[in-house]
Scaffold this motif. Structure first.
Motif, PDB file in Angstrom:
ATOM      1  N   GLY A 188       4.013  10.257   5.297  1.00 42.96           N
ATOM      2  CA  GLY A 188       2.879   9.867   5.509  1.00 42.96           C
ATOM      3  C   GLY A 188       2.586   8.786   6.103  1.00 42.96           C
ATOM      4  O   GLY A 188       3.558   7.827   5.819  1.00 42.96           O
ATOM      5  N   ALA A 189       1.421   8.269   6.752  1.00 45.12           N
ATOM      6  CA  ALA A 189       0.978   7.032   7.063  1.00 45.12           C
ATOM      7  C   ALA A 189      -0.321   6.674   7.315  1.00 45.12           C
ATOM      8  O   ALA A 189      -0.802   7.507   7.789  1.00 45.12           O
ATOM      9  CB  ALA A 189       1.830   6.656   8.361  1.00 45.12           C
ATOM     10  N   PRO A 190      -0.676   5.435   7.143  1.00 42.71           N
ATOM     11  CA  PRO A 190      -1.904   5.152   7.567  1.00 42.71           C
ATOM     12  C   PRO A 190      -2.229   5.350   9.164  1.00 42.71           C
ATOM     13  O   PRO A 190      -1.108   5.115   9.719  1.00 42.71           O
ATOM     14  CB  PRO A 190      -2.165   3.502   7.112  1.00 42.71           C
ATOM     15  CG  PRO A 190      -1.143   3.450   5.959  1.00 42.71           C
ATOM     16  CD  PRO A 190      -0.114   4.364   6.339  1.00 42.71           C
ATOM     17  N   ALA A 191      -3.308   5.622   9.590  1.00 42.47           N
ATOM     18  CA  ALA A 191      -3.354   5.918  11.061  1.00 42.47           C
ATOM     19  C   ALA A 191      -4.710   5.412  11.501  1.00 42.47           C
ATOM     20  O   ALA A 191      -5.932   5.316  10.754  1.00 42.47           O
ATOM     21  CB  ALA A 191      -3.282   7.512  11.152  1.00 42.47           C
ATOM     22  N   ARG A 192      -4.647   4.919  12.699  1.00 46.87           N
ATOM     23  CA  ARG A 192      -5.982   5.117  13.446  1.00 46.87           C
ATOM     24  C   ARG A 192      -6.348   6.163  14.122  1.00 46.87           C
ATOM     25  O   ARG A 192      -5.631   6.874  14.698  1.00 46.87           O
ATOM     26  CB  ARG A 192      -5.755   3.655  14.423  1.00 46.87           C
ATOM     27  CG  ARG A 192      -7.040   3.328  15.135  1.00 46.87           C
ATOM     28  CD  ARG A 192      -7.746   2.572  14.143  1.00 46.87           C
ATOM     29  NE  ARG A 192      -8.993   1.703  14.676  1.00 46.87           N
ATOM     30  CZ  ARG A 192      -9.161   0.517  15.149  1.00 46.87           C
ATOM     31  NH1 ARG A 192      -8.220  -0.203  15.357  1.00 46.87           N
ATOM     32  NH2 ARG A 192     -10.217  -0.045  15.490  1.00 46.87           N
ATOM     33  N   VAL A 193      -7.905   6.575  13.727  1.00 45.18           N
ATOM     34  CA  VAL A 193      -8.285   7.570  14.379  1.00 45.18           C
ATOM     35  C   VAL A 193      -9.271   7.440  15.257  1.00 45.18           C
ATOM     36  O   VAL A 193     -10.271   7.060  14.909  1.00 45.18           O
ATOM     37  CB  VAL A 193      -8.522   8.773  13.122  1.00 45.18           C
ATOM     38  CG1 VAL A 193      -8.990  10.136  13.659  1.00 45.18           C
ATOM     39  CG2 VAL A 193      -7.508   9.103  12.356  1.00 45.18           C
ATOM     40  N   LEU A 194      -9.359   8.035  16.493  1.00 46.92           N
ATOM     41  CA  LEU A 194     -10.264   7.962  17.519  1.00 46.92           C
ATOM     42  C   LEU A 194     -10.815   9.207  18.046  1.00 46.92           C
ATOM     43  O   LEU A 194      -9.922  10.178  18.002  1.00 46.92           O
ATOM     44  CB  LEU A 194      -9.820   7.001  18.524  1.00 46.92           C
ATOM     45  CG  LEU A 194      -9.161   5.576  18.170  1.00 46.92           C
ATOM     46  CD1 LEU A 194      -8.559   4.915  19.230  1.00 46.92           C
ATOM     47  CD2 LEU A 194     -10.303   4.701  17.600  1.00 46.92           C
ATOM     48  N   ALA A 195     -12.051   9.292  18.521  1.00 51.20           N
ATOM     49  CA  ALA A 195     -12.437  10.346  19.187  1.00 51.20           C
ATOM     50  C   ALA A 195     -13.205  10.040  20.586  1.00 51.20           C
ATOM     51  O   ALA A 195     -14.061   8.970  20.571  1.00 51.20           O
ATOM     52  CB  ALA A 195     -13.205  11.250  18.308  1.00 51.20           C
TER      53      ALA A 195
ATOM     54  N   LEU B 276       0.838  -1.225  -0.092  1.00 51.65           N
ATOM     55  CA  LEU B 276      -0.213  -0.013   0.043  1.00 51.65           C
ATOM     56  C   LEU B 276       0.878   1.269   0.126  1.00 51.65           C
ATOM     57  O   LEU B 276       2.038   1.085   0.299  1.00 51.65           O
ATOM     58  CB  LEU B 276      -0.876   0.145   1.306  1.00 51.65           C
ATOM     59  CG  LEU B 276      -0.279   0.230   2.646  1.00 51.65           C
ATOM     60  CD1 LEU B 276      -1.529   0.630   3.571  1.00 51.65           C
ATOM     61  CD2 LEU B 276       0.614  -0.526   3.143  1.00 51.65           C
ATOM     62  N   GLY B 277       0.386   2.296  -0.560  1.00 53.26           N
ATOM     63  CA  GLY B 277       1.108   3.453  -0.366  1.00 53.26           C
ATOM     64  C   GLY B 277       1.022   4.362   1.004  1.00 53.26           C
ATOM     65  O   GLY B 277       0.169   3.983   1.856  1.00 53.26           O
ATOM     66  N   THR B 278       1.776   5.156   1.279  1.00 49.56           N
ATOM     67  CA  THR B 278       1.589   5.873   2.705  1.00 49.56           C
ATOM     68  C   THR B 278       0.442   6.564   2.844  1.00 49.56           C
ATOM     69  O   THR B 278       0.194   7.089   4.093  1.00 49.56           O
ATOM     70  CB  THR B 278       3.084   6.672   2.782  1.00 49.56           C
ATOM     71  OG1 THR B 278       3.007   7.598   1.794  1.00 49.56           O
ATOM     72  CG2 THR B 278       4.350   6.031   2.902  1.00 49.56           C
TER      73      THR B 278
END
Length: 208
Positions: free
Chosen positions: A197-204, A39-41
């Motif tokens: 850049g990088a895939p990220a887990r995003v939480l709120a 995958l890409g960044t």
């Protein structure tokens, strides 16, 4: 309650035009289960570091953890036409003290997996500059880019990353969050060394 604002990473998922395709391939290694990941960044929900636009900018691995977790609000920018600029008017009446993360909700996540997703609204030069002037630390959006994907410009990226303001793209599930309400956000990218850049887990979660 913790809200997950992350696109699951799957083979063949939508990617920004021209980016590498995502492929998860199981490998024969009995009795263990191992897969190869391609995958890409900037695949799926991801974080842009300054290096994404500036060769001498900080890479993802250089961003300290305290920059990745903090208070923020959702700005409601629904109702804009396809490929339309979002102006600074969306900030009218919004208290925006320095140090906040800002999540722009366009509603375009509903088009994920269709050609229309690439025609999302985007930050105008005026809105990007207003966010810089407000002293925000991160800007996120539920679309491929904070800039126009159709036109391929980079105005918002230059304005934000040039001031060391992080960018997150391809968020989802924003309908669960109330606009103007203070949340704590966590943007947790893979610490790829020197990466743009990088895939990220995003939480709120709601602040108490």
């Amino acid at each position: 309650m913790i809200y997950d604002l992350t696109r699951p990473i799957t083979s063949g998922m939508p990617v920004y035009p021209g980016d590498p395709p995502v492929q998860i391939t199981p490998l024969p290694s009995p009795p263990w289960q191992i897969s190869a990941l391609h995958l890409g960044t900037h695949s799926g929900t991801h974080l842009d570091g300054p290096r994404h636009r500036f060769a001498d900018g900080a890479g993802i691995d250089a961003i300290p953890p305290e920059r990745l977790v903090g208070p923020g609000i959702v700005i409601d920018a629904r109702g804009y036409a396809a490929n339309a600029p979002i102006g600074p008017e969306v900030l009218a009446g919004v208290a925006l003290p320095a140090g906040l993360m800002v999540v722009i909700r366009t509603g375009w996540e509903a088009y994920w997996g269709t050609d229309e997703y690439a025609r999302h609204p985007y930050l105008s030069a005026g809105l990007a500059q207003a966010l810089v002037d407000a002293g925000v630390t991160l800007v996120a959006i539920d679309a491929f880019s904070v800039d126009s994907t159709v036109d391929g410009n980079d105005t918002a990226h230059v304005a934000l990353l040039g001031k060391n303001i992080l960018i997150a793209e391809n968020l989802c599930n924003l309908a669960a969050l109330e606009s103007g309400v203070r949340y704590t956000f966590a943007f947790l990218p893979l610490p790829l060394v020197y990466a743009d850049g990088a895939p990220a887990r995003v939480l709120a979660w709601r602040e108490t």
